[in-house]
Write a protein that holds these residues in place. Structure first.
Motif, PDB file in Angstrom:
ATOM      1  N   TYR A 139       0.834  -1.202   0.000  1.00  0.00           N
ATOM      2  CA  TYR A 139       0.000   0.000   0.000  1.00  0.00           C
ATOM      3  C   TYR A 139       0.872   1.256   0.000  1.00  0.00           C
ATOM      4  O   TYR A 139       0.589   2.230  -0.703  1.00  0.00           O
ATOM      5  N   ASN A 140       1.939   1.239   0.758  1.00  0.00           N
ATOM      6  CA  ASN A 140       2.813   2.408   0.844  1.00  0.00           C
ATOM      7  C   ASN A 140       3.622   2.629  -0.429  1.00  0.00           C
ATOM      8  O   ASN A 140       4.154   3.733  -0.642  1.00  0.00           O
ATOM      9  N   SER A 146      -6.658   4.594   5.150  1.00  0.00           N
ATOM     10  CA  SER A 146      -5.868   3.561   4.471  1.00  0.00           C
ATOM     11  C   SER A 146      -6.691   2.390   3.980  1.00  0.00           C
ATOM     12  O   SER A 146      -6.157   1.501   3.302  1.00  0.00           O
ATOM     13  N   LYS A 201      -6.763   1.634  -1.840  1.00  0.00           N
ATOM     14  CA  LYS A 201      -6.523   2.958  -2.424  1.00  0.00           C
ATOM     15  C   LYS A 201      -7.471   3.147  -3.580  1.00  0.00           C
ATOM     16  O   LYS A 201      -7.612   2.280  -4.443  1.00  0.00           O
TER      17      LYS A 201
END
Length: 213
Positions: free
Chosen positions: A31-32, A112, A212
């Motif tokens: 995700y990051n 998130s 996302k």
């Protein structure tokens, strides 16, 4: 930016029992990395509820094939392949799919997980002479989904060359998911199973780890 999508990926990840926490950490790290992939339109990391062996998945979508190929050669895919033997019981199978139609209602301040915590992955196979009918049914379901305010993200997909279709959707909480399962779209799909499908749809409940939009 438009949220319209046309292609996607569904990648189940069967974790080694000793690596459950590590797989979760890996997905959060993925995700990051998403800012490095501007062509990835939507991305969801999920865990299959009550799965044995423990199974996770990545579902993501793209406006066109260019974005999908950029993702497949990008940092997240490379990290997955580099760590697969350590984290997973079996090599990941990358399921390429076409997005037939979608409904995307972003939640302001979703954080998130993009405002959702629960999901469903429903796969089903059309009878050979009913492929067009199943495709048309899914495309026509949008008005019914629009009438479900707690169905936040809904995707009808097709796996090319397999007669296999699916619905992948996400909800703020279990109440929203329950309302969808008891709603008109699900009733129409399961009610048409004997006529259109080779067997009953395979439904798996999902917990959202990160997302996302």
């Amino acid at each position: 930016m438009s949220l319209t999508t046309s292609v996607g990926l569904l990648v189940p990840l069967v974790a080694k029992p000793s690596q459950i926490n590590a797989v979760t950490d890996f997905l959060l790290a993925g995700y990051n990395l998403l800012p490095s992939e501007p062509l990835t339109r939507q991305w969801f990391a999920v865990k299959y509820e009550d799965s044995n062996p423990p199974t996770y998945a990545i579902f993501d979508t793209f406006a066109a094939e260019e974005g999908r190929q950029a993702h497949l050669t990008g940092q997240i895919a490379k990290a997955l392949m580099d760590n697969a033997s350590e984290l997973l019981d079996v090599s990941p199978e990358i399921g390429q799919l076409n997005v037939l139609v979608s409904l995307i209602r972003p939640i302001s301040g979703g954080g998130s997980t993009a405002g959702v915590t629960k999901g469903l992955r429903v796969l089903f196979t059309a009878k050979p002479d009913k492929v067009d009918a199943v495709r048309d049914f899914l495309k026509s379901a949008i008005p019914l989904v629009e009438a479900e305010p707690q169905t936040t993200y809904w995707y009808a997909v097709e796996f090319p060359g397999t007669n296999t279709f699916g619905v992948i959707d996400f909800f703020p909480d279990d109440t929203g998911r329950g309302a969808h399962v008891a709603g008109k779209v699900a009733a129409a799909l399961f009610g048409s199973a004997e006529e259109l499908l080779t067997g009953a749809p395979d439904l798996i409940k999902l917990d959202v780890i990160a997302a996302k939009i």
